[in-house]
Write a protein that holds these residues in place. Structure first.
Motif, mmCIF file in Angstrom:
data_model
loop_
_atom_site.group_PDB
_atom_site.id
_atom_site.type_symbol
_atom_site.label_atom_id
_atom_site.label_comp_id
_atom_site.label_asym_id
_atom_site.label_seq_id
_atom_site.Cartn_x
_atom_site.Cartn_y
_atom_site.Cartn_z
ATOM 1 N N LYS A 123 -7.543 -5.396 9.619
ATOM 2 C CA LYS A 123 -7.740 -4.005 9.208
ATOM 3 C C LYS A 123 -9.035 -3.870 8.427
ATOM 4 O O LYS A 123 -9.506 -4.835 7.829
ATOM 5 C CB LYS A 123 -6.572 -3.520 8.345
ATOM 6 C CG LYS A 123 -5.341 -3.185 9.174
ATOM 7 C CD LYS A 123 -4.225 -2.679 8.293
ATOM 8 C CE LYS A 123 -2.997 -2.345 9.126
ATOM 9 N NZ LYS A 123 -1.851 -2.009 8.270
ATOM 10 N N ARG A 136 -8.184 1.277 5.809
ATOM 11 C CA ARG A 136 -7.255 0.311 6.402
ATOM 12 C C ARG A 136 -6.868 0.684 7.838
ATOM 13 O O ARG A 136 -5.734 0.492 8.259
ATOM 14 C CB ARG A 136 -6.027 0.116 5.493
ATOM 15 C CG ARG A 136 -6.446 -0.598 4.221
ATOM 16 C CD ARG A 136 -5.283 -1.057 3.425
ATOM 17 N NE ARG A 136 -4.628 0.017 2.734
ATOM 18 C CZ ARG A 136 -3.323 0.194 2.729
ATOM 19 N NH1 ARG A 136 -2.539 -0.631 3.378
ATOM 20 N NH2 ARG A 136 -2.806 1.206 2.059
ATOM 21 N N LYS A 174 -8.452 -4.631 -0.631
ATOM 22 C CA LYS A 174 -7.711 -4.306 0.596
ATOM 23 C C LYS A 174 -6.675 -5.393 0.905
ATOM 24 O O LYS A 174 -5.504 -5.096 1.160
ATOM 25 C CB LYS A 174 -8.703 -4.188 1.770
ATOM 26 C CG LYS A 174 -8.047 -3.888 3.107
ATOM 27 C CD LYS A 174 -8.955 -4.258 4.283
ATOM 28 C CE LYS A 174 -8.970 -5.737 4.567
ATOM 29 N NZ LYS A 174 -8.329 -6.176 5.799
ATOM 30 N N ILE A 200 -3.666 -5.431 -1.464
ATOM 31 C CA ILE A 200 -2.669 -4.402 -1.099
ATOM 32 C C ILE A 200 -1.872 -4.860 0.119
ATOM 33 O O ILE A 200 -0.643 -4.714 0.170
ATOM 34 C CB ILE A 200 -3.368 -3.052 -0.825
ATOM 35 C CG1 ILE A 200 -3.965 -2.490 -2.123
ATOM 36 C CG2 ILE A 200 -2.411 -2.057 -0.178
ATOM 37 C CD1 ILE A 200 -4.798 -1.238 -1.936
ATOM 38 N N GLU A 201 -2.575 -5.443 1.086
ATOM 39 C CA GLU A 201 -1.885 -5.887 2.306
ATOM 40 C C GLU A 201 -0.886 -7.005 2.035
ATOM 41 O O GLU A 201 0.166 -7.082 2.671
ATOM 42 C CB GLU A 201 -2.911 -6.314 3.361
ATOM 43 C CG GLU A 201 -3.595 -5.091 3.964
ATOM 44 C CD GLU A 201 -4.803 -5.410 4.820
ATOM 45 O OE1 GLU A 201 -5.193 -4.553 5.620
ATOM 46 O OE2 GLU A 201 -5.363 -6.514 4.677
ATOM 47 N N LYS A 222 0.789 -7.226 -0.691
ATOM 48 C CA LYS A 222 1.924 -6.476 -1.258
ATOM 49 C C LYS A 222 2.738 -5.816 -0.144
ATOM 50 O O LYS A 222 3.967 -5.727 -0.233
ATOM 51 C CB LYS A 222 1.408 -5.410 -2.230
ATOM 52 C CG LYS A 222 0.918 -5.986 -3.538
ATOM 53 C CD LYS A 222 2.093 -6.371 -4.419
ATOM 54 C CE LYS A 222 1.688 -6.488 -5.868
ATOM 55 N NZ LYS A 222 2.874 -6.770 -6.710
ATOM 56 N N GLU A 223 2.047 -5.340 0.884
ATOM 57 C CA GLU A 223 2.756 -4.704 2.014
ATOM 58 C C GLU A 223 3.555 -5.730 2.819
ATOM 59 O O GLU A 223 4.694 -5.497 3.179
ATOM 60 C CB GLU A 223 1.744 -4.026 2.953
ATOM 61 C CG GLU A 223 1.272 -2.682 2.454
ATOM 62 C CD GLU A 223 0.257 -2.057 3.398
ATOM 63 O OE1 GLU A 223 0.188 -0.826 3.435
ATOM 64 O OE2 GLU A 223 -0.484 -2.792 4.091
ATOM 65 N N HIS A 224 2.900 -6.872 3.089
ATOM 66 C CA HIS A 224 3.551 -7.901 3.901
ATOM 67 C C HIS A 224 4.683 -8.590 3.150
ATOM 68 O O HIS A 224 5.707 -8.927 3.737
ATOM 69 C CB HIS A 224 2.532 -8.963 4.345
ATOM 70 C CG HIS A 224 1.797 -8.594 5.588
ATOM 71 N ND1 HIS A 224 0.732 -7.734 5.582
ATOM 72 C CD2 HIS A 224 1.985 -8.960 6.884
ATOM 73 C CE1 HIS A 224 0.285 -7.586 6.822
ATOM 74 N NE2 HIS A 224 1.027 -8.315 7.627
ATOM 75 N N PRO A 248 6.559 -7.826 -0.118
ATOM 76 C CA PRO A 248 6.865 -7.043 -1.328
ATOM 77 C C PRO A 248 7.420 -7.957 -2.423
ATOM 78 O O PRO A 248 8.130 -8.920 -2.132
ATOM 79 C CB PRO A 248 7.930 -6.050 -0.855
ATOM 80 C CG PRO A 248 7.801 -6.008 0.627
ATOM 81 C CD PRO A 248 7.328 -7.361 1.044
ATOM 82 N N GLU A 304 -0.532 1.928 -7.732
ATOM 83 C CA GLU A 304 0.610 2.002 -6.811
ATOM 84 C C GLU A 304 1.142 0.647 -6.394
ATOM 85 O O GLU A 304 2.296 0.518 -6.023
ATOM 86 C CB GLU A 304 0.221 2.809 -5.566
ATOM 87 C CG GLU A 304 0.060 4.281 -5.902
ATOM 88 C CD GLU A 304 -0.435 5.082 -4.704
ATOM 89 O OE1 GLU A 304 -0.055 4.745 -3.568
ATOM 90 O OE2 GLU A 304 -1.220 6.017 -4.935
ATOM 91 N N TRP A 305 0.256 -0.363 -6.405
ATOM 92 C CA TRP A 305 0.698 -1.662 -5.909
ATOM 93 C C TRP A 305 0.837 -2.704 -7.012
ATOM 94 O O TRP A 305 1.295 -3.814 -6.753
ATOM 95 C CB TRP A 305 -0.277 -2.171 -4.840
ATOM 96 C CG TRP A 305 -0.377 -1.236 -3.671
ATOM 97 C CD1 TRP A 305 -1.311 -0.254 -3.498
ATOM 98 C CD2 TRP A 305 0.495 -1.151 -2.538
ATOM 99 N NE1 TRP A 305 -1.087 0.421 -2.329
ATOM 100 C CE2 TRP A 305 0.019 -0.114 -1.715
ATOM 101 C CE3 TRP A 305 1.629 -1.876 -2.144
ATOM 102 C CZ2 TRP A 305 0.650 0.243 -0.523
ATOM 103 C CZ3 TRP A 305 2.247 -1.538 -0.945
ATOM 104 C CH2 TRP A 305 1.763 -0.488 -0.152
#
Lengths: 342, 353, 114
Positions: free
Chosen positions: A46, A51, A182, A185-186, A188-190, A192, A220-221
């Motif tokens: 990304k 993103r 970036k 954050i990713e 954190k997304e992958h 949690p 936010e993250w």
């Protein structure tokens, strides 16, 4: 007869230049050293700051260059551009010569080899990886440690191979800070619940919406930013990474254990570009990138008439800047070829 | 951990080491701290490897200890170094081999300085000539004595009577290799294996059957560092450095520590006693200390030299656990024998008080 | 023990594993703007207390984040809650509320401990 332009390098800069030159009615050949075009963009899952998928930009290039009269010559390394009379001769590694009326160099960058920062133990300690390795994990959809576990604590080291006198790179690679934000954050997304720590010297958030993404990462993250350059990495008996850093804002050294450490590798002049520069007689700067004729109003022109630059072969650039720079190179080529005396 | 990664770095830090005709210069302090080590080096070089090693009776301190202790200015240190080179030149040698790591660091620093600032070298030449009438050539090859043993580690292994292997279990001994700071941290390219992953001692340990431990505080200073030790009020800082290392290496259960510096074995050895006295803490197995050796002592043990001839009775942390593990044939009663008289000393003097 | 005329020096390092960061987490949850602090120090520069007594809100905020809580607990009550720090913060951190929450958290912890 159509004028012939050769573009060296099939990454975003080269594809953009080739596509725009075709649109303008030139006969264009694109030389790419790898098997396929796309360059580093093929590796990136990304893009920052929005993103969006890297593949979307690749799709744009497919539309731009495929099905056109563009000749793409893959798996071919160009070593030299010579001048003979009014035209240019492009020589490949195999010694084959091609004639062109103008040449656009778009040889891009090489990612800094993180093994050169010996103290970080890349390719020694199992869970020290590079930003490119992490993108590969994102593409596979699995962020896991070498033991196959989900990391609970992940660190990012900014400025690996950039702003570092010890590796001979005084310049800022410009994109690593925002890439770290970036990727943080990713992570954190992958995964949690994972705690993420970015170790930085300065946060250089100069691009459009970079600062906003930095803020989003914090707010936010819950990504933590620690100001200080990691001095050394080691491995504990439990195979966890131990990093030492001065927490410059607390004014004290800090020791932390991590499951994974990501090195934000910087950008360097490509090896292919270096060779091309020396054999062709093109000027390079102290940073080893191609040195344009003028940094303000001639950033696409070289010191040799008819040879132009596009993209990150002149300095670290993001995709947006690369596209703009490549289009500007095309404008200079058109201007140059218009002159009927040539 | 991937050993291939380290091997890749090691392959980049190879240094040229002369193979014979050495001009050997002793350390100021090693003969007091570990009196058998330099003797063992000479014996190994001359008797085992049949090399020409020259010692000059007029050799003095290199003044590095004063330079690093803030009492000798660098120009004075350079002139003293120039005199040592003059002695070497007069003796007809070109390969300079210091026993001390700080000497090695100072010689390297001086040669680098002269390389980049030839006018400084000229000035020092004039000063030496005026003061002593001597002239000198700079060494063709500068290598620390541990570089030399590293170079011949395979030859030593071929003659070995013992290995760094636990005879009871057949397992390699776990060895902490501790490199003196002045060996490569100032000039990484001058050290075998560089500064981050030095190979000079690791190479010996590997070749002689042991296994090197990579523990987190591997790169940390032993705490000698001259000025913090020399002033009593600062010794708490010095001992804290050693303690940091012991705490870090303890989980890996090391059998021994090998060193290549005058100060490091001294402090890693003696501070174990001090920490035990002050805090009642020991870092080896079963409440013992972790024996600390110089690389010459280890080479000597491998070659079957008598532990007491090597001066191991001078260690404060008992060396016997390692002798037992290696299966070395030695006489415990002769530990404190001097000229045929056995001195009455508690053989567990170090940590059992 | 001062047996040899000196004592073994203590480690100055912030030991991230050993420290408890539950107070910082408590504040972050109730006042998420705490997370976007970048330690610029604008709050401390304008602080009345900080200009006349050894008190730095910037320092206390970073120590909270690292779990170095003792110094924060000993100093946080020096704040007079005038709110000037919140007024000047470029990141929009509600520093005044952060201080109130920190006081609350320390008190709760003391109560719980009792």
């Amino acid at each position: 007869m159509k004028k012939h332009v050769i573009v060296i390098g099939g990454g975003p800069a080269g594809m953009e230049a080739a596509g725009q030159l075709i649109k303008n009615g030139y006969d264009v050949s694109l030389f790419e050293k790898d098997k396929t075009t796309g360059g580093h963009l093929n590796e990136w899952f990304k893009l920052f700051p929005d993103r969006r998928a890297g593949s979307e930009v690749l799709d744009y290039y497919k539309n731009l260059i495929s099905g056109k009269d563009l000749k793409i010559i893959n798996s071919t390394v160009v070593e030299k551009v010579g001048q003979s009379g009014g035209s240019l001769t492009v020589s490949t590694k195999e010694g084959i010569e091609h004639t062109a009326d103008a040449v656009v160099i778009a040889t891009g960058f090489d990612l800094f080899k993180s093994t050169r920062k010996e103290e970080y133990g890349y390719e020694i300690y199992d869970n020290v990886i590079s930003s490119a390795d992490l993108e590969a994990m994102f593409r596979k959809g699995a962020v896991i440690t070498s033991e196959g576990k989900t990391p609970k604590n992940v660190g990012f080291v900014h400025c690996v191979g950039s702003r570092d006198e010890k590796v001979g790179n005084l310049y800022c690679s410009k994109l690593c800070c925002i890439t770290a934000v970036k990727q943080a954050i990713e992570i954190k997304e992958h995964v949690p619940g994972t705690k993420v720590y970015c170790f930085y010297m300065d946060m250089r958030m100069g691009g459009a919406y970079y600062e906003e993404l930095y803020r989003e990462a914090q707010e936010e993250w819950g990504v933590n930013f620690i100001r200080g350059k990691v001095s050394e990495v080691s491995e504990s008996i439990n195979n966890r990474l131990i990093v030492k850093v001065e927490d410059t804002l607390a004014g004290r050294p800090l020791k932390m254990e991590l499951d994974m450490l990501v090195l934000m590798a910087g950008m360097e002049m490509s090896e292919a570009g270096k060779k091309l520069a020396s054999l062709t007689g093109l000027k390079t700067g102290d940073n080893r990138f191609f040195s344009p004729a003028d940094h303000h109003y001639g950033s696409n022109r070289s010191n040799i008439s008819g040879i132009f630059y596009a993209g990150a072969c002149t300095m670290p650039m993001n995709i947006t800047e690369t596209i703009s720079h490549a289009r500007a190179a095309v404008a200079d080529v058109i201007d140059y070829l218009k002159d009927s005396k040539r | 951990m991937k050993i291939e990664g380290k091997r890749a770095i090691w392959s980049e830090y190879q240094k040229e080491i002369a193979d014979d005709k050495y001009y050997y210069v002793r350390s100021c302090i090693r003969q007091n701290f570990f009196p058998g080590s330099e003797v063992a080096f000479l014996k190994i070089m001359r008797e085992e490897l049949k090399k020409d090693v020259h010692e000059h009776p007029c050799h003095t301190t290199c003044s590095g200890i004063g330079y690093h202790g803030d009492v000798v200015p660098v120009e004075t240190a350079m002139t003293v170094v120039a005199r040592q080179f003059a002695l070497m030149t007069e003796a007809g040698y070109t390969n300079y081999v210091p026993s001390c790591i700080t000497s090695f660091g100072l010689y390297t620093e001086v040669l680098e300085t002269w390389h980049h600032f030839p006018d400084v070298e000229q000035k020092v030449r004039q000063q030496l000539k005026k003061a002593t009438g001597r002239e000198f050539e700079v060494p063709k090859n500068l290598a620390h004595a541990s570089d030399i043993i590293f170079k011949f580690r395979k030859e030593i292994a071929a003659k070995a009577k013992y290995k760094l292997i636990n005879k009871n279990t057949g397992e390699p001994l776990k060895v902490v290799d501790h490199i003196g700071c002045h060996y490569a941290k100032m000039f990484p390219s001058k050290g075998v294996g560089g500064a981050e992953y030095p190979y000079v001692l690791a190479g010996m340990v590997e070749e002689w059957g042991g296994e090197v431990i990579d523990y987190p505080e591997r790169r940390h200073c032993c705490g000698f560092g001259f000025r913090q030790y020399l002033v009593q009020a600062n010794r708490g800082f010095s001992v804290a450095c050693s303690k940091e290392k012991f705490e870090s290496m303890q989980p890996f259960k090391p059998d021994m520590i090998i060193t290549n510096c005058p100060g490091c074995p001294m402090f890693l050895d003696r501070w174990q006693y001090v920490i035990n006295e002050m805090e009642g803490k020991r870092y080896g197995k079963d409440g013992e200390g972790i024996p600390v050796f110089t690389y010459e002592e280890v080479a000597g043990l491998i070659l079957g030299y008598d532990p007491w001839d090597l001066g191991l009775q001078m260690h404060q942390t008992d060396c016997e656990p390692v002798l037992e593990k290696m299966g070395i044939d030695y006489n415990p009663d002769m530990k404190y024998e001097i000229n045929g008289t056995i001195t009455k000393v508690n053989s567990r003097v170090s940590l059992s008080i | 023990m001062d047996k040899f005329g000196f004592a073994i020096s203590q480690q100055r390092q912030i030991d991230f594993e050993a420290n408890r960061r539950d107070i910082a987490e408590y504040i972050s949850e109730k006042e998420p703007s705490f997370r976007v602090c970048i330690e610029c120090g604008c709050c401390a520069a304008t602080c009345t207390t900080g200009n006349f007594t050894p008190f730095s809100l910037r320092e206390l905020l970073i120590l909270l984040k690292r779990g170095e809580n003792d110094k924060v607990r000993d100093n946080i009550n020096k704040c007079m809650l005038c709110g000037k720090c919140t007024l000047v913060c470029p990141r929009g951190v509600n520093t005044r509320n952060v201080i109130s929450l920190a006081r609350e958290a320390f008190q709760d912890r003391i109560k719980n401990a009792v």
